[in-house]
Design an enzyme around this catalytic site. Sequence first.
Site, PDB file in Angstrom:
ATOM      1  N   TRP A 209       0.834  -1.201   0.000  1.00  0.00           N
ATOM      2  CA  TRP A 209       0.000   0.000   0.000  1.00  0.00           C
ATOM      3  C   TRP A 209       0.870   1.253   0.000  1.00  0.00           C
ATOM      4  O   TRP A 209       0.506   2.270  -0.590  1.00  0.00           O
ATOM      5  CB  TRP A 209      -0.900  -0.003   1.236  1.00  0.00           C
ATOM      6  CG  TRP A 209      -1.706   1.247   1.409  1.00  0.00           C
ATOM      7  CD1 TRP A 209      -2.936   1.513   0.866  1.00  0.00           C
ATOM      8  CD2 TRP A 209      -1.353   2.418   2.165  1.00  0.00           C
ATOM      9  NE1 TRP A 209      -3.362   2.769   1.240  1.00  0.00           N
ATOM     10  CE2 TRP A 209      -2.413   3.344   2.036  1.00  0.00           C
ATOM     11  CE3 TRP A 209      -0.249   2.772   2.936  1.00  0.00           C
ATOM     12  CZ2 TRP A 209      -2.396   4.591   2.649  1.00  0.00           C
ATOM     13  CZ3 TRP A 209      -0.231   4.009   3.554  1.00  0.00           C
ATOM     14  CH2 TRP A 209      -1.292   4.908   3.403  1.00  0.00           C
ATOM     15  N   HIS A 210       2.040   1.182   0.633  1.00  0.00           N
ATOM     16  CA  HIS A 210       2.901   2.354   0.733  1.00  0.00           C
ATOM     17  C   HIS A 210       3.603   2.678  -0.579  1.00  0.00           C
ATOM     18  O   HIS A 210       4.082   3.807  -0.739  1.00  0.00           O
ATOM     19  CB  HIS A 210       3.946   2.153   1.837  1.00  0.00           C
ATOM     20  CG  HIS A 210       3.377   2.229   3.219  1.00  0.00           C
ATOM     21  ND1 HIS A 210       2.823   1.143   3.866  1.00  0.00           N
ATOM     22  CD2 HIS A 210       3.264   3.275   4.081  1.00  0.00           C
ATOM     23  CE1 HIS A 210       2.396   1.510   5.058  1.00  0.00           C
ATOM     24  NE2 HIS A 210       2.645   2.795   5.214  1.00  0.00           N
ATOM     25  N   GLY A 211       3.686   1.745  -1.489  1.00  0.00           N
ATOM     26  CA  GLY A 211       4.322   2.080  -2.753  1.00  0.00           C
ATOM     27  C   GLY A 211       4.687   0.861  -3.568  1.00  0.00           C
ATOM     28  O   GLY A 211       4.817  -0.251  -3.047  1.00  0.00           O
TER      29      GLY A 211
ATOM     30  N   PHE B 213       2.461   8.716  -0.377  1.00  0.00           N
ATOM     31  CA  PHE B 213       1.619   7.529  -0.434  1.00  0.00           C
ATOM     32  C   PHE B 213       0.158   7.859  -0.700  1.00  0.00           C
ATOM     33  O   PHE B 213      -0.667   6.965  -0.725  1.00  0.00           O
ATOM     34  CB  PHE B 213       1.739   6.746   0.869  1.00  0.00           C
ATOM     35  CG  PHE B 213       3.182   6.545   1.299  1.00  0.00           C
ATOM     36  CD1 PHE B 213       4.096   6.019   0.418  1.00  0.00           C
ATOM     37  CD2 PHE B 213       3.605   6.914   2.560  1.00  0.00           C
ATOM     38  CE1 PHE B 213       5.422   5.851   0.787  1.00  0.00           C
ATOM     39  CE2 PHE B 213       4.934   6.739   2.936  1.00  0.00           C
ATOM     40  CZ  PHE B 213       5.830   6.213   2.058  1.00  0.00           C
TER      41      PHE B 213
END
Length: 467
Positions: free
Chosen positions: A324-326, A467
């Site tokens: 989800w963060h990248g 993000f």
Amino acid sequence: MSFVSPEFALIALIFFPIYWSLSRRRSLQLGFLTVSGYALYATWSVQFAGILLVFSAYIWLAGYWVQSCKTNPGRKLWFSISVLVSLTLLLTSKYYEFVRQTLTALMPNLGLQALLPIIDIVAPAGISFFTFQAVTYLVWQYETKPPRTSFIHLLLFLSFWPTLFAGPIMRARDFFAQLSGADVGLPRQTHKAIYYILLGLFQKMVFASRLAGTFVDEAFKYPDAQTFVTSFAAIAGYSLQIFLDFAGYTLIVTGLALMLGFSLPINFKQPYLAINLQEFWRHWHISLSSFIRDYIYIPLGGNRKGFAHTQFNILLAMVISGLWHGANSTFIVWGTLHGLGVVFVNLYDKALGKDQAMPVIMARIFTLSYIALAWVFFRADNNESALQLLAGLTNGLGKTEFQHGLLAAFTIIFFLLSAQAQRIERACVQWLTELGWVALTLLVSALAFVAIVLGPSGVPGFIYYRF
């Protein structure tokens, strides 16, 4: 436009009086707040604002379709389709290129050729946050069939500017419950809001920025040239920086939301005092970790299918949290490390029993050390750089300088204050409450000026804006 920029401060001095003056005309006030969210978003990109508008229109229609279905199979089908479509923009803009590059590298090894074209896609700012909020809206519509939501209120929910760029992730049920409250639109807990904004400014502008400039950025830029001292300082410095940066941001937007008459979910509860990784994730980025728990981990089966399956669900949920963060393998490694760490703790407790837990101080040191080492992969540009910086811990002691002593002192003070955070907050808010408005205005102006003077030149960005 950043929340710590002079331009935002000047606009806020104009915006808030107008906003409060509209409190007796609720529809007009909420419309004004919605327009302000889109206007602020447009300062980043007019195209992004247009995308958010189209996306919000789809989410409102999708919620309407889900509610309009008369049969449970139909509602379930429409809900599943709506969620998948709502995730399309996020998955395409944020992860397509990562998937394309990965397949391009792997397919030739299997005797195949990857044919995915290169597509120039820029992910809209804050897309991960407003997409997850949209999912909570669709789930709310599916599970409870609440009263029909007006289109303007849905636009406001997804463009609510305190949470638009980097959260916290608000759940639709909680947000719309506040919209019907009598005190929405007027300042709420004003002195606490002031305390949050000032504390957040110092955490971000002064402490996080100084840690980055002094210990972190240079070491991660040249990871192969570090000694034990500089590597250790970079790891410790970044562990403090990311907390102070993100928690500081959360405090600022929480204070701003209170001035608008809204309460945001608590996002941090002194996570570095945790005695294990489970407790860390109950206290770090709470709005995300609870989202992962409720919308991914539990639907996967949670802990309902036996111990082994539970550990698999935990690991998968943490890997998704990392992704989800990248779209970078470093985030996959970071999420995997946390997943494996949680599984290890569960295996430890199952084998020895929770009554055989290690002493609290040892548990905190072990947990914090593991978290800090995992942060290296979160911060590094690639896994090779992360390993090089970690290897610096074996490259000899290196030269110890005065600034390393300051970092040690700051770290000790940080943990001492963290243990008393709630008591300090109550005392400070009470003291601010007892001040007259003239004294309070002078104090706020003076402290804001000090934060600007001690902070870096220019307008610093926030880590979680990525993000």
